[in-house]
Design a protein around this motif. Structure first.
Motif, short mmCIF file in Angstrom:
data_model
loop_
_atom_site.label_atom_id
_atom_site.label_comp_id
_atom_site.label_asym_id
_atom_site.label_seq_id
_atom_site.Cartn_x
_atom_site.Cartn_y
_atom_site.Cartn_z
N ALA A 122 -1.41 3.35 -1.12
CA ALA A 122 -2.62 3.58 -1.89
C ALA A 122 -3.13 2.28 -2.51
O ALA A 122 -4.33 1.97 -2.43
CB ALA A 122 -2.37 4.62 -2.99
N PHE A 123 -2.21 1.50 -3.09
CA PHE A 123 -2.63 0.26 -3.74
C PHE A 123 -3.22 -0.73 -2.74
O PHE A 123 -4.29 -1.30 -2.96
CB PHE A 123 -1.44 -0.38 -4.45
N LEU A 124 -2.53 -0.93 -1.62
CA LEU A 124 -3.01 -1.91 -0.64
C LEU A 124 -4.22 -1.38 0.13
O LEU A 124 -5.07 -2.15 0.56
CB LEU A 124 -1.87 -2.28 0.33
N GLY A 125 -4.29 -0.06 0.31
CA GLY A 125 -5.49 0.49 0.91
C GLY A 125 -6.71 0.22 0.05
O GLY A 125 -7.78 -0.17 0.57
N LEU A 126 -6.57 0.40 -1.25
CA LEU A 126 -7.67 0.08 -2.16
C LEU A 126 -7.95 -1.41 -2.17
O LEU A 126 -9.12 -1.83 -2.20
CB LEU A 126 -7.30 0.55 -3.58
N VAL B 281 0.09 -10.73 5.36
CA VAL B 281 1.36 -10.34 4.75
C VAL B 281 1.22 -8.95 4.12
O VAL B 281 2.11 -8.10 4.26
CB VAL B 281 1.77 -11.37 3.68
N LEU B 282 0.10 -8.70 3.46
CA LEU B 282 -0.12 -7.39 2.85
C LEU B 282 -0.20 -6.29 3.90
O LEU B 282 0.28 -5.17 3.68
CB LEU B 282 -1.40 -7.41 2.02
N ALA B 283 -0.78 -6.61 5.05
CA ALA B 283 -0.85 -5.62 6.13
C ALA B 283 0.55 -5.26 6.61
O ALA B 283 0.86 -4.08 6.83
CB ALA B 283 -1.68 -6.17 7.29
N ALA B 284 1.41 -6.28 6.76
CA ALA B 284 2.79 -6.01 7.18
C ALA B 284 3.50 -5.14 6.15
O ALA B 284 4.20 -4.19 6.49
CB ALA B 284 3.53 -7.33 7.39
N TYR B 285 3.32 -5.48 4.88
CA TYR B 285 3.94 -4.68 3.81
C TYR B 285 3.41 -3.25 3.84
O TYR B 285 4.16 -2.29 3.66
CB TYR B 285 3.65 -5.33 2.46
N PHE B 286 2.13 -3.10 4.07
CA PHE B 286 1.47 -1.80 4.12
C PHE B 286 2.15 -0.87 5.12
O PHE B 286 2.36 0.32 4.85
CB PHE B 286 0.00 -2.01 4.50
N PHE B 287 2.51 -1.42 6.28
CA PHE B 287 3.14 -0.60 7.32
C PHE B 287 4.66 -0.50 7.17
O PHE B 287 5.25 0.51 7.57
CB PHE B 287 2.80 -1.16 8.70
N LEU B 288 5.28 -1.52 6.60
CA LEU B 288 6.74 -1.52 6.48
C LEU B 288 7.24 -0.76 5.25
O LEU B 288 8.33 -0.20 5.25
CB LEU B 288 7.26 -2.96 6.44
N TYR B 289 6.45 -0.77 4.19
CA TYR B 289 6.88 -0.17 2.92
C TYR B 289 5.80 0.74 2.34
O TYR B 289 5.45 0.62 1.16
CB TYR B 289 7.22 -1.27 1.91
N PRO B 290 5.26 1.65 3.11
CA PRO B 290 4.10 2.43 2.62
C PRO B 290 4.40 3.30 1.41
O PRO B 290 3.50 3.54 0.59
CB PRO B 290 3.73 3.29 3.84
N LEU B 291 5.65 3.75 1.26
CA LEU B 291 5.98 4.67 0.17
C LEU B 291 6.69 4.00 -0.99
O LEU B 291 7.03 4.68 -1.97
CB LEU B 291 6.82 5.83 0.71
N GLU B 292 6.92 2.68 -0.88
CA GLU B 292 7.46 1.97 -2.04
C GLU B 292 6.42 1.95 -3.15
O GLU B 292 5.22 2.07 -2.90
CB GLU B 292 7.85 0.54 -1.66
N ARG B 293 6.88 1.81 -4.35
CA ARG B 293 5.98 1.82 -5.49
C ARG B 293 5.58 0.40 -5.90
O ARG B 293 6.41 -0.51 -5.91
CB ARG B 293 6.62 2.54 -6.68
N VAL B 294 4.32 0.25 -6.23
CA VAL B 294 3.82 -0.97 -6.84
C VAL B 294 3.54 -0.65 -8.30
O VAL B 294 2.79 0.29 -8.60
CB VAL B 294 2.54 -1.47 -6.15
#
Length: 222
Positions: free
Chosen positions: A168-172, A140-153
Motif C-alpha cells: 500500500a505504501f509503495l503503491g501510493l 529498488v522500491l519496485a523490487a521491495y514491492f514484489f519481494l516484501y508486499p506484506l511487510e509493514r512500513v
C-alpha cells in the motif's frame, strides 16, 4: 506520511547500500564547499543534459553517455539528497540482502540508466541537467514491492505512527511521483520541472529486472 523504518529482517550487512549513500552524500557536500561556478560546471558536465544527446552543441560535447550513470550520484539540495538517501536506507538493505552485493549494485545502476534513458526519450530538448538517484531508487522500491508486499512500513503521520503494508505504501508512492518527482530539481530553491518519467522508468525497470538478480534459492518468491 514519512517512513521511519520497515519490519523486514535483513541478514547481511548492506555495504553497497551504505556505500551508495556515502558516495552521494560526499559528492553533495563537496559541491557545497566548492565555488558556485565550479559546482554549476560539474552539474552540466556530469548531469544528464538531454539536448546533449539530441542536438549537437559545441558547449556540450558528446560524452559517450557517461552522464546516464554519473547523474545518479548528484543532487540539487539537502531536501533532494535526504529524501532519496532516506528511502535508500530503509528499503535498499533488504533488496541487497536478497540479491547479494555485486548483483544489487548492477541492478541499481541498470535501473538508474533505464530511468535516465526514459526521461531523455520524453524530454530530449531539455537544456538543463537531470540529476538524482530517484530513478535508481525507484527500481529498488519496485523490487521491495514484489519481494516484501506484506511487510509493514512504519510511517509518521502527525501526530501518530502507523503500520502500513509495503504494497500500500509503495503503491501510493509511485502514484504520487507522477506529480511530485524531484529528480529534475537542479539548483536549490529553483524548480525547473518534474522528471517523473525517470521515476516511472526506474520502477518499471526494477519490476522487470529484479527476478534476474535474486540469489539462487528455492525459497525465493519471484
Amino acid at each position: 506520511m514519512i517512513p521511519i523504518r520497515d519490519t523486514a529482517p535483513c541478514y547481511a550487512k548492506p555495504y553497497v547500500t551504505w556505500g551508495i549513500i556515502a558516495v552521494c552524500t560526499s559528492i553533495f557536500i563537496a559541491m557545497k564547499i566548492m565555488p558556485d561556478q565550479a559546482a554549476i560546471a560539474l552539474l552540466h558536465r556530469y548531469g544528464m543534459v538531454p539536448i546533449r544527446y539530441s542536438v549537437f552543441q559545441e558547449n556540450l560535447p558528446f560524452d559517450g553517455y557517461l552522464s546516464f550513470v554519473t547523474n545518479l550520484f548528484l543532487h540539487a539540495s539537502w531536501t533532494h539528497l535526504l529524501m532519496n538517501m532516506w528511502f535508500m536506507w530503509i528499503f535498499g538493505d533488504n533488496v541487497e540482502d536478497r540479491m547479494g552485493r555485486l548483483p544489487f549494485l548492477i541492478f541499481y545502476l541498470l535501473c538508474g540508466v533505464f530511468a535516465t534513458l526514459l526521461q531523455w526519450y520524453f524530454d530530449p530538448l531539455l537544456d538543463i541537467p537531470v540529476i538524482g538517484a530517484s530513478g535508481a531508487i525507484a527500481g529498488v522500491l519496485a523490487a521491495y514491492f514484489f519481494l516484501y508486499p506484506l511487510e509493514r512500513v512504519i510511517v509518521f503521520f502527525p501526530p501518530m505512527l502507523f503500520h502500513v503494508p509495503a504494497i500500500a505504501f509503495l503503491g501510493l508512492w509511485i502514484i504520487l511521483q507522477v506529480d511530485n518527482a524531484t529528480t529534475s530539481i537542479i539548483f536549490e530553491g529553483v524548480t525547473i520541472g518534474v522528471a517523473w518519467w525517470a521515476h516511472l522508468g526506474g520502477f518499471v525497470a526494477g519490476s522487470i529486472l529484479y527476478r534476474v538478480f535474486l540469489k539462487s534459492n528455492k525459497n525465493d518468491v519471484i
